[in-house]
Design an enzyme around this catalytic site. Structure first.
Site, PDB file in Angstrom:
ATOM      1  N   ARG A  84      -0.402  23.153  34.268  1.00  0.00           N
ATOM      2  CA  ARG A  84      -0.338  24.678  33.947  1.00  0.00           C
ATOM      3  C   ARG A  84      -0.501  25.436  34.934  1.00  0.00           C
ATOM      4  O   ARG A  84      -1.411  24.947  36.198  1.00  0.00           O
ATOM      5  CB  ARG A  84      -1.665  25.137  32.997  1.00  0.00           C
ATOM      6  N   TYR A 125       2.705   4.477  21.059  1.00  0.00           N
ATOM      7  CA  TYR A 125       1.819   5.083  21.396  1.00  0.00           C
ATOM      8  C   TYR A 125       1.202   6.384  20.544  1.00  0.00           C
ATOM      9  O   TYR A 125       2.015   7.269  20.757  1.00  0.00           O
ATOM     10  CB  TYR A 125       2.017   5.286  23.051  1.00  0.00           C
ATOM     11  N   ARG A 173       2.980  13.202  27.909  1.00  0.00           N
ATOM     12  CA  ARG A 173       1.866  13.637  27.652  1.00  0.00           C
ATOM     13  C   ARG A 173       1.029  14.909  27.670  1.00  0.00           C
ATOM     14  O   ARG A 173      -0.014  15.756  27.451  1.00  0.00           O
ATOM     15  CB  ARG A 173       0.747  12.315  26.626  1.00  0.00           C
ATOM     16  N   ARG A 179     -12.027   5.232  33.714  1.00  0.00           N
ATOM     17  CA  ARG A 179     -13.376   6.374  33.562  1.00  0.00           C
ATOM     18  C   ARG A 179     -14.467   6.180  32.711  1.00  0.00           C
ATOM     19  O   ARG A 179     -14.716   5.026  32.703  1.00  0.00           O
ATOM     20  CB  ARG A 179     -12.310   7.452  32.444  1.00  0.00           C
TER      21      ARG A 179
HETATM   22  N1  UDP Z   1      -3.180  10.239  33.365  1.00  0.00           N
HETATM   23  C1  UDP Z   1      -3.231   9.696  35.329  1.00  0.00           C
HETATM   24  N2  UDP Z   1      -4.627   9.992  35.456  1.00  0.00           N
HETATM   25  C2  UDP Z   1      -4.992  10.999  34.591  1.00  0.00           C
HETATM   26  C3  UDP Z   1      -4.969  11.151  33.425  1.00  0.00           C
HETATM   27  C4  UDP Z   1      -3.614  10.362  32.858  1.00  0.00           C
HETATM   28  O1  UDP Z   1      -2.345   8.619  35.921  1.00  0.00           O
HETATM   29  O2  UDP Z   1      -6.685  11.772  36.033  1.00  0.00           O
HETATM   30  C5  UDP Z   1      -2.168   9.750  33.304  1.00  0.00           C
HETATM   31  C6  UDP Z   1      -2.161   7.408  32.772  1.00  0.00           C
HETATM   32  O3  UDP Z   1      -1.175   6.984  32.845  1.00  0.00           O
HETATM   33  C7  UDP Z   1      -2.270   8.256  31.108  1.00  0.00           C
HETATM   34  C8  UDP Z   1      -1.417   8.881  30.984  1.00  0.00           C
HETATM   35  O4  UDP Z   1      -1.007   9.578  32.222  1.00  0.00           O
HETATM   36  O5  UDP Z   1      -1.903   6.463  30.840  1.00  0.00           O
HETATM   37  C9  UDP Z   1      -1.700  10.074  29.573  1.00  0.00           C
HETATM   38  O6  UDP Z   1      -2.489  10.279  29.452  1.00  0.00           O
HETATM   39  P1  UDP Z   1      -4.146  10.861  28.681  1.00  0.00           P
HETATM   40  O7  UDP Z   1      -5.072  11.060  28.513  1.00  0.00           O
HETATM   41  O8  UDP Z   1      -2.877  11.239  27.340  1.00  0.00           O
HETATM   42  O9  UDP Z   1      -4.182   8.922  27.292  1.00  0.00           O
HETATM   43  P2  UDP Z   1      -5.821   9.080  27.058  1.00  0.00           P
HETATM   44  O10 UDP Z   1      -6.216   9.544  26.354  1.00  0.00           O
HETATM   45  O11 UDP Z   1      -4.382   8.316  25.511  1.00  0.00           O
HETATM   46  O12 UDP Z   1      -5.768   7.155  27.151  1.00  0.00           O
END
Ligand code: UDP
Length: 388
Positions: A179, A351, A175, A282
């Protein structure tokens, strides 16, 4: 075609479906039931009375898509304000830019690479012995190397998903882009925005049709209730529909700890705390989702992730090997019903992002109305490949 239909769930999947059915089958009577006291499901937004800030009550929702027709569909009903979504990562007292980009690489490794040098450096860090990655960890080790994986992904992912990253599919990490330039937009998609007055207004407008009848605080219990309708569209959890008869599908749920203060708390809307030792995943600061507004106070949510129990709302489908075996059983039972279709993140146990959900509901309404007109069997699920 004067059918009587029930849509269970007034989130995005249910609301978009009901809206399109109301247009395509104008003679029909469509009931939309939701057990919550509000519409919009997990996209629900409401102004916080103390600060006046529009709060994403179930966590951050930023509408992003690569499909212009879906962007245009939403824009018909609300004004989507273009939004640049920045996420930062907090690790060991330092703040880094996400997704991993040239600045993150240079800051983390203390280098001054140009894009080509950074790309070569990360290629060397990657584990070349891994062929096609079989899980989240292999995907990370192959394309990022051990240091970036351990620092930014291992702890966060364990907290977020409650399991070892080796149990999770590589698709979860895919996902996020990597970059080698300094673009720090969290999304790859060209259309990114937030409704000026939040998502609840959008869902409200979708449901404003003379043949849609909304009932809130109305729980659906499968059984006798189905027989009152020509067809039921269920957007709640697939396993709940069958009273968990084969066991519970694994979901993570999220809880929020709000706090209010003066001024501004952090420089971006979302700050990820990647260390395993920090209990939350977060912090979201909601005023950043509406940069066109001014507020003297601020409201933030600390977000915690945990396994879903019967009392919790499901958020993230885990889709581990055990879940997939259960899903197969539930899917067979669903297909045997005939009079019920299953849609959305919970109904299909996938998802999905908002734009996926909207796109599938629009298409599904089209397929369903065609089936009604031709007298053929309506589809049970929107997308069979999703169950592979
Ligand atoms: N992820 C991580 N660290 C980060 C951000 C994302 O390990 O700082 C991993 C985590 O497993 C997450 C996945 O990458 O579920 C996808 O991130 P995304 O931001 O798409 O998740 P969402 O916003 O759907 O919670």
């Amino acid at each position: 075609m004067a059918g009587k239909y029930l849509v269970v769930g007034a989130g995005f999947s249910g609301a978009v479906l009901a809206h399109r059915l109301a247009v395509l089958l104008p003679e029909s009577h469509i009931e939309v039931w939701d057990e919550k006291s509000h519409i919009a499901g997990n996209c629900y937004t409401a102004r916080n009375p103390e600060t006046g800030i529009m709060v994403h009550q179930y966590g951050p929702h930023i509408f992003n898509t690569d499909k212009k027709p879906i962007w245009d569909f939403v824009n018909q009903y609300v004004q989507l304000e273009p939004f640049f979504h920045r996420v930062h990562a907090h690790v060991d007292g330092k703040v880094f830019s996400l997704p991993i980009n040239l600045n993150t690489i240079n800051q983390f490794f203390g280098e001054k690479f140009c894009p080509a040098q950074a790309q070569e450096f990360i290629r060397e860090k990657g584990d070349g012995s891994i062929g096609e990655p079989r899980n989240f960890e292999e995907q990370a080790l192959k394309f990022l190397g051990a240091e970036l994986y351990q620092t930014f992904f291992y702890g966060y992912t364990k907290k977020q998903w409650g399991c070892d990253p080796r149990e999770l599919p590589a698709s979860i990490l895919k996902r996020l882009p990597v970059r080698f330039c300094d673009n720090d937009s969290y999304y790859e998609h060209p259309f990114v925005g937030i409704p000026r007055e939040g998502y609840t207004v959008l869902v409200e407008k979708l449901l404003q049709k003379p043949n849609i009848h909304l009932k809130l605080n109305r729980k659906f219990s499968p059984g006798e209730e189905i027989s009152g309708f020509d067809h039921v569209f269920f957007t709640g959890p697939l396993d709940a529909f069958f009273q968990y008869k084969y066991g519970r599908l694994g979901y993570r749920t999220v809880t929020f700890e709000p706090f209010v203060s003066e001024g501004t708390f952090q420089e971006v809307a979302v700050m990820n705390y990647c260390e395993e030792s920090v209990p939350y995943t977060r912090i979201t600061e909601h005023k950043h989702f509406a940069p066109w507004e001014t507020h003297s106070k601020t409201i933030c949510f600390k977000e915690y992730s945990k396994e879903t129990t019967e009392a919790d709302p499901p958020f993230y489908p885990k889709r581990l090997a055990r879940d997939k075996a259960l899903l197969k059983q539930y899917r067979q039972d669903a297909e045997a019903l005939g009079q019920v279709s299953f849609l959305g993140r919970l109904g299909t146990y996938r998802y999905m992002d908002m734009h996926h959900v909207i796109g599938e509901s629009l298409e599904f309404a089209q397929k369903f109305s065609a089936a009604v007109r031709t007298g053929t069997c309506p589809p049970v699920f929107p997308n069979q490949e999703a169950f592979a």
